[in-house]
Design a protein around this motif. Sequence first.
Motif, PDB file in Angstrom:
ATOM      1  N   HIS A  15      45.296  11.452 -12.181  1.00  0.00           N
ATOM      2  CA  HIS A  15      45.621  10.976 -10.514  1.00  0.00           C
ATOM      3  C   HIS A  15      46.850  11.014 -10.398  1.00  0.00           C
ATOM      4  N   ASP A  18      48.971   7.755 -13.350  1.00  0.00           N
ATOM      5  CA  ASP A  18      48.466   8.020 -14.252  1.00  0.00           C
ATOM      6  C   ASP A  18      49.598   8.330 -15.724  1.00  0.00           C
ATOM      7  N   HIS A 116      39.636   9.487 -15.843  1.00  0.00           N
ATOM      8  CA  HIS A 116      40.703   9.364 -17.313  1.00  0.00           C
ATOM      9  C   HIS A 116      39.935  10.467 -19.074  1.00  0.00           C
TER      10      HIS A 116
HETATM   11 ZN   LIG Z   1      44.212   7.300 -13.151  1.00  0.00          ZN
END
Ligand SMILES: [Zn+2]
Length: 258
Positions: A15, A18, A116
């Motif tokens: 994302h 991140d 993730h």
């Molecule tokens: Zn993330």
Amino acid sequence: MAEVAKLDVLAIAAHPDDAEITSGGLLIKMVRMGRKVGILDLARGEMGTYGNAHDRAGEAGAAARIMGLAYRGNAEMPDAGIEFRQENKLKIAQVIRDKKPELVVLPHWAQRHPDHLACSRLGYDACFLAGLAKLPLEGEPHRPRKIIYASYYRNNDYSFLVDIGEVFEQKLRAIAAYESQFGDKSWVDDILSRSAPASQVVEAGRKDVFSPGVHIFDLMYSRSRALGQLVGVTFAEAYTVKEHMLIDDPLKMPVRSI
Ligand SMILES: [Zn+2]
């Protein structure tokens, strides 16, 4: 941002924000060393509690400018639905072929968010697949020489730490570009001066996107400090490598005793 044909470093993250949070310090340091650095986000973060895809794309661009990135791409995979499958591996492998990074920074595999974990596994496989000549990909085969894994604060099997003291403010300003996630930017000045207790900052109406009561303010300060204390510096980021390191002279290893 003027796009370059070849990168030295590519961070791959699920994302927007991140990569800034987990490895922004190292990426900024490498930019300052003259390296060409880029980030590939896999999703736009549209499923997050705050913000929308449009806002987050603008924020990702702003953060990229603050960091001095040479490239920022988005693979447009569905947020909260990034799957470990061949189609997604090939999407990433195509970017690796296009940008030819020597170093790839992936999320560590100890993760809570399924995106993730998928990103970590997809990125690892994509680095291999990008080097296979016969796969249905455009461009010349390319395989990065080195993969490192950034800690998402759920592991402690660090291979090395990076002193990010000199770039800590720039890292915070890049994170603060995500105003839809972290509220107004004044928390950066708070964290740099430590003028306000974190509880007051949270009560002032800024957003908690991590667990309740944990503002990015506290997370960045406390984690970076704790990691720095392991190696005798003020702020650090932690990384893991899977491969063993081949050493001739241990006296030349950059290891501090504290
Ligand atoms: Zn993330």
